[in-house]
Design a protein around this motif. Structure first.
Motif, PDB file in Angstrom:
ATOM      1  N   SER A   1      50.071  30.219  46.814  1.00 13.51           N
ATOM      2  CA  SER A   1      50.353  29.839  45.428  1.00 13.51           C
ATOM      3  C   SER A   1      49.268  30.315  44.484  1.00 13.51           C
ATOM      4  CB  SER A   1      50.494  28.318  45.327  1.00 13.51           C
ATOM      5  OG  SER A   1      51.526  27.848  46.146  1.00 13.51           O
ATOM      6  N   MET A   2      48.024  30.308  44.943  1.00 14.01           N
ATOM      7  CA  MET A   2      46.903  30.724  44.096  1.00 14.01           C
ATOM      8  C   MET A   2      47.050  32.183  43.662  1.00 14.01           C
ATOM      9  SD  MET A   2      43.724  28.871  46.089  1.00 14.01           S
ATOM     10  CE  MET A   2      42.466  29.656  45.067  1.00 14.01           C
ATOM     11  N   ILE A   3      47.626  33.004  44.511  1.00 11.48           N
ATOM     12  CA  ILE A   3      47.783  34.419  44.158  1.00 11.48           C
ATOM     13  C   ILE A   3      48.715  34.574  42.962  1.00 11.48           C
ATOM     14  CG2 ILE A   3      48.621  36.656  44.965  1.00 11.48           C
ATOM     15  CD1 ILE A   3      47.813  35.797  47.797  1.00 11.48           C
ATOM     16  N   THR A   4      49.853  33.904  43.011  1.00 11.99           N
ATOM     17  CA  THR A   4      50.812  34.025  41.911  1.00 11.99           C
ATOM     18  C   THR A   4      50.341  33.275  40.667  1.00 11.99           C
ATOM     19  OG1 THR A   4      52.043  32.139  42.831  1.00 11.99           O
ATOM     20  CG2 THR A   4      52.764  34.331  43.466  1.00 11.99           C
ATOM     21  N   GLU A   5      49.648  32.162  40.853  1.00 13.02           N
ATOM     22  CA  GLU A   5      49.162  31.384  39.707  1.00 13.02           C
ATOM     23  C   GLU A   5      48.137  32.155  38.886  1.00 13.02           C
ATOM     24  OE1 GLU A   5      49.535  26.931  41.780  1.00 13.02           O
ATOM     25  OE2 GLU A   5      47.580  27.890  41.494  1.00 13.02           O
ATOM     26  N   ASN A   6      47.347  32.999  39.548  1.00 15.46           N
ATOM     27  CA  ASN A   6      46.207  33.615  38.885  1.00 15.46           C
ATOM     28  C   ASN A   6      46.365  35.110  38.629  1.00 15.46           C
ATOM     29  OD1 ASN A   6      44.481  31.190  38.862  1.00 15.46           O
ATOM     30  ND2 ASN A   6      44.514  31.418  41.078  1.00 15.46           N
ATOM     31  N   TYR A   7      47.509  35.650  39.009  1.00 23.84           N
ATOM     32  CA  TYR A   7      47.673  37.093  38.873  1.00 23.84           C
ATOM     33  C   TYR A   7      47.594  37.548  37.421  1.00 23.84           C
ATOM     34  CZ  TYR A   7      49.580  41.780  39.420  1.00 23.84           C
ATOM     35  OH  TYR A   7      49.747  43.136  39.400  1.00 23.84           O
ATOM     36  N   SER A   8      48.093  36.738  36.522  1.00 22.60           N
ATOM     37  CA  SER A   8      48.101  37.148  35.106  1.00 22.60           C
ATOM     38  C   SER A   8      46.702  37.257  34.521  1.00 22.60           C
ATOM     39  CB  SER A   8      48.928  36.159  34.276  1.00 22.60           C
ATOM     40  OG  SER A   8      48.370  34.851  34.362  1.00 22.60           O
ATOM     41  N   GLY A   9      45.716  36.628  35.155  1.00 18.06           N
ATOM     42  CA  GLY A   9      44.344  36.692  34.649  1.00 18.06           C
ATOM     43  C   GLY A   9      43.436  37.552  35.485  1.00 18.06           C
ATOM     44  N   ILE A  10      44.022  38.474  36.254  1.00 17.16           N
ATOM     45  CA  ILE A  10      43.215  39.273  37.176  1.00 17.16           C
ATOM     46  C   ILE A  10      42.195  40.134  36.429  1.00 17.16           C
ATOM     47  CG2 ILE A  10      44.777  41.262  37.254  1.00 17.16           C
ATOM     48  CD1 ILE A  10      44.206  41.353  40.304  1.00 17.16           C
ATOM     49  N   GLY A  11      42.492  40.494  35.193  1.00 19.54           N
ATOM     50  CA  GLY A  11      41.547  41.288  34.430  1.00 19.54           C
ATOM     51  C   GLY A  11      40.348  40.490  33.960  1.00 19.54           C
ATOM     52  N   LEU A  12      40.476  39.157  33.874  1.00 15.57           N
ATOM     53  CA  LEU A  12      39.386  38.299  33.421  1.00 15.57           C
ATOM     54  C   LEU A  12      38.564  37.773  34.589  1.00 15.57           C
ATOM     55  CD1 LEU A  12      41.361  36.296  30.710  1.00 15.57           C
ATOM     56  CD2 LEU A  12      39.767  38.192  30.344  1.00 15.57           C
ATOM     57  N   ASN A  13      39.246  37.360  35.658  1.00 21.07           N
ATOM     58  CA  ASN A  13      38.541  36.909  36.861  1.00 21.07           C
ATOM     59  C   ASN A  13      39.356  37.326  38.075  1.00 21.07           C
ATOM     60  OD1 ASN A  13      36.891  35.707  38.753  1.00 21.07           O
ATOM     61  ND2 ASN A  13      37.721  33.655  38.433  1.00 21.07           N
ATOM     62  N   ALA A  14      39.090  38.506  38.573  1.00 19.01           N
ATOM     63  CA  ALA A  14      39.837  39.044  39.711  1.00 19.01           C
ATOM     64  C   ALA A  14      39.666  38.190  40.961  1.00 19.01           C
ATOM     65  CB  ALA A  14      39.387  40.480  39.995  1.00 19.01           C
ATOM     66  N   ALA A  15      38.526  37.510  41.080  1.00 22.65           N
ATOM     67  CA  ALA A  15      38.247  36.721  42.284  1.00 22.65           C
ATOM     68  C   ALA A  15      39.281  35.617  42.487  1.00 22.65           C
ATOM     69  CB  ALA A  15      36.847  36.110  42.205  1.00 22.65           C
ATOM     70  N   ALA A  16      39.848  35.098  41.397  1.00 19.05           N
ATOM     71  CA  ALA A  16      40.828  34.020  41.507  1.00 19.05           C
ATOM     72  C   ALA A  16      42.081  34.473  42.237  1.00 19.05           C
ATOM     73  CB  ALA A  16      41.193  33.502  40.107  1.00 19.05           C
ATOM     74  N   THR A  17      42.388  35.758  42.161  1.00 18.82           N
ATOM     75  CA  THR A  17      43.552  36.314  42.860  1.00 18.82           C
ATOM     76  C   THR A  17      43.164  36.966  44.177  1.00 18.82           C
ATOM     77  OG1 THR A  17      44.671  36.743  40.750  1.00 18.82           O
ATOM     78  CG2 THR A  17      45.474  37.943  42.684  1.00 18.82           C
ATOM     79  N   VAL A  18      42.048  37.694  44.173  1.00 21.21           N
ATOM     80  CA  VAL A  18      41.642  38.450  45.356  1.00 21.21           C
ATOM     81  C   VAL A  18      41.185  37.534  46.486  1.00 21.21           C
ATOM     82  CG1 VAL A  18      39.972  40.125  46.240  1.00 21.21           C
ATOM     83  CG2 VAL A  18      41.035  40.483  44.004  1.00 21.21           C
ATOM     84  N   ALA A  19      40.451  36.467  46.159  1.00 20.19           N
ATOM     85  CA  ALA A  19      39.887  35.594  47.198  1.00 20.19           C
ATOM     86  C   ALA A  19      40.966  34.963  48.086  1.00 20.19           C
ATOM     87  CB  ALA A  19      39.009  34.517  46.565  1.00 20.19           C
ATOM     88  N   PRO A  20      42.016  34.347  47.526  1.00 18.44           N
ATOM     89  CA  PRO A  20      43.052  33.794  48.407  1.00 18.44           C
ATOM     90  C   PRO A  20      43.811  34.870  49.177  1.00 18.44           C
ATOM     91  CG  PRO A  20      43.724  33.614  46.108  1.00 18.44           C
ATOM     92  CD  PRO A  20      42.272  34.000  46.117  1.00 18.44           C
ATOM     93  N   ALA A  21      43.979  36.061  48.565  1.00 12.07           N
ATOM     94  CA  ALA A  21      44.643  37.157  49.279  1.00 12.07           C
ATOM     95  C   ALA A  21      43.804  37.594  50.468  1.00 12.07           C
ATOM     96  CB  ALA A  21      44.883  38.326  48.327  1.00 12.07           C
ATOM     97  N   VAL A  22      42.491  37.685  50.284  1.00 14.80           N
ATOM     98  CA  VAL A  22      41.595  38.058  51.385  1.00 14.80           C
ATOM     99  C   VAL A  22      41.610  36.989  52.468  1.00 14.80           C
ATOM    100  CG1 VAL A  22      39.175  38.401  52.009  1.00 14.80           C
ATOM    101  CG2 VAL A  22      40.109  39.526  49.977  1.00 14.80           C
ATOM    102  N   ALA A  23      41.650  35.725  52.067  1.00 15.81           N
ATOM    103  CA  ALA A  23      41.685  34.629  53.045  1.00 15.81           C
ATOM    104  C   ALA A  23      42.940  34.714  53.913  1.00 15.81           C
ATOM    105  CB  ALA A  23      41.626  33.286  52.323  1.00 15.81           C
ATOM    106  N   LEU A  24      44.081  34.952  53.280  1.00 12.62           N
ATOM    107  CA  LEU A  24      45.332  35.101  54.039  1.00 12.62           C
ATOM    108  C   LEU A  24      45.281  36.309  54.961  1.00 12.62           C
ATOM    109  CD1 LEU A  24      48.189  34.286  51.489  1.00 12.62           C
ATOM    110  CD2 LEU A  24      47.848  33.228  53.724  1.00 12.62           C
ATOM    111  N   ALA A  25      44.793  37.425  54.444  1.00 10.12           N
ATOM    112  CA  ALA A  25      44.730  38.644  55.250  1.00 10.12           C
ATOM    113  C   ALA A  25      43.780  38.475  56.434  1.00 10.12           C
ATOM    114  CB  ALA A  25      44.282  39.823  54.377  1.00 10.12           C
ATOM    115  N   ALA A  26      42.653  37.819  56.194  1.00  9.49           N
ATOM    116  CA  ALA A  26      41.692  37.599  57.275  1.00  9.49           C
ATOM    117  C   ALA A  26      42.283  36.723  58.368  1.00  9.49           C
ATOM    118  CB  ALA A  26      40.419  36.968  56.715  1.00  9.49           C
ATOM    119  N   LEU A  27      42.983  35.678  57.963  1.00 14.89           N
ATOM    120  CA  LEU A  27      43.609  34.783  58.932  1.00 14.89           C
ATOM    121  C   LEU A  27      44.623  35.537  59.783  1.00 14.89           C
ATOM    122  CD1 LEU A  27      44.168  31.982  60.108  1.00 14.89           C
ATOM    123  CD2 LEU A  27      45.721  31.567  58.183  1.00 14.89           C
ATOM    124  N   ALA A  28      45.514  36.300  59.155  1.00 13.19           N
ATOM    125  CA  ALA A  28      46.534  37.036  59.898  1.00 13.19           C
ATOM    126  C   ALA A  28      45.913  38.098  60.798  1.00 13.19           C
ATOM    127  CB  ALA A  28      47.518  37.682  58.920  1.00 13.19           C
TER     128      ALA A  28
END
Length: 270
Positions: free
Chosen positions: A223-250
């Motif tokens: 959910s964090m990825i979709t919630e924060n995608y619109s602000g990726i230009g202001l704080n990319a970490a809000a979108t990238v961090a949960p995506a990295v967490a999911l990718a690392a787990l898988a």
């Protein structure tokens, strides 16, 4: 990998898997920050106070990362276990019962595989709780493949010498399947379970990302990825961090299941 280096690699992978799963399931206990509290203005970039900045509502991203993996990981592990259990049970029965039953199970598997798992999950998520939808969709998507693999393995060992010995001892069919046949499939089942976990992670992430799973404002990596995608230009970490967490787990689950499954297979062969 052989000898000491092989065992060291296996231990490293096992420790890495345990650490990633422990963080995903129990990471909330590593922080005292409220993941629902507004701590700064929205989209604040990473700084000394908020190491990953803030999200769309000004909540601390790092604390939400600590909290956001528990539900989706637990659901994925349970769904994969259910899928593997159903597949193993059907595969043992089909492989032991003979060619006619094996062909019937294979035909049924083909029918289930024709049904898109994501579609099943999304339809069910509208009517039932997300965990139930994910478990059902994972069983539909994964158990047919598991059943095929286990059926082939069981058919191959049905006339093996150790099976004949068990028959001569007077062992019952359930006893032979549970104590003689099933242990010989451990490597394949271990690898298969890891694949089912990844499928379940994809399903639960899709359902949550579409807003049909974990209810806001509770943190969830998908959910964090979709919630924060619109602000990726202001704080990319809000979108990238949960995506990295999911990718690392898988990724860790995939590597661990394959490596540990291969290690078990070598142990059986030895």
């Amino acid at each position: 990998m052989t000898g000491r280096s092989g065992r060291s690699a296996q231990w490293l992978i096992a420790v890495s898997l345990s650490a990633v799963l422990a963080f995903a399931l129990f990471g909330r206990y590593l922080t005292d920050q409220d993941p629902l509290a507004t701590v700064a203005r929205p989209w604040t970039p990473p700084n000394a106070d908020q190491l990953l900045g803030t999200d769309a509502l000004g909540r601390d991203v790092l604390s939400r990362i600590f909290w956001g993996g528990a539900t989706l990981t637990a659901v994925a592990l349970v769904a994969a276990a259910a899928s593997t259990a159903v597949g193993v049970a059907c595969g043992l029965w089909a492989g032991w019962s003979g060619r006619r039953i094996e062909v019937g199970v294979s035909a049924g598997a083909d029918l289930l595989l024709a049904v898109p798992a994501v579609l099943v999950g999304l339809v069910l998520a509208v009517a039932v709780p997300m965990p139930v939808a994910v478990v059902a969709a994972t069983v539909v998507a994964g158990s047919p493949l598991t059943a095929r693999v286990v059926a082939d393995l069981s058919a191959d060992c049905r006339h093996a010498t150790y099976i004949d010995v068990a028959r001569m001892r007077g062992d019952s069919v359930p006893s032979i399947l549970g104590q003689e046949v099933l242990p010989s499939h451990t490597a394949a089942i271990t690898t298969d379970y890891g694949l089912r976990v990844i499928v379940a992670l994809q399903l639960v992430s899709t359902i949550n990302a579409l807003g049909l799973g974990t209810s806001p404002p509770h943190p969830d990596w998908a959910s964090m990825i979709t919630e924060n995608y619109s602000g990726i230009g202001l704080n990319a970490a809000a979108t990238v961090a949960p995506a990295v967490a999911l990718a690392a787990l898988a990724t860790v689950v995939a590597i661990a299941s394959t490596t540990l499954g291969s290690a078990r297979l070598r142990g059986v062969s030895a």
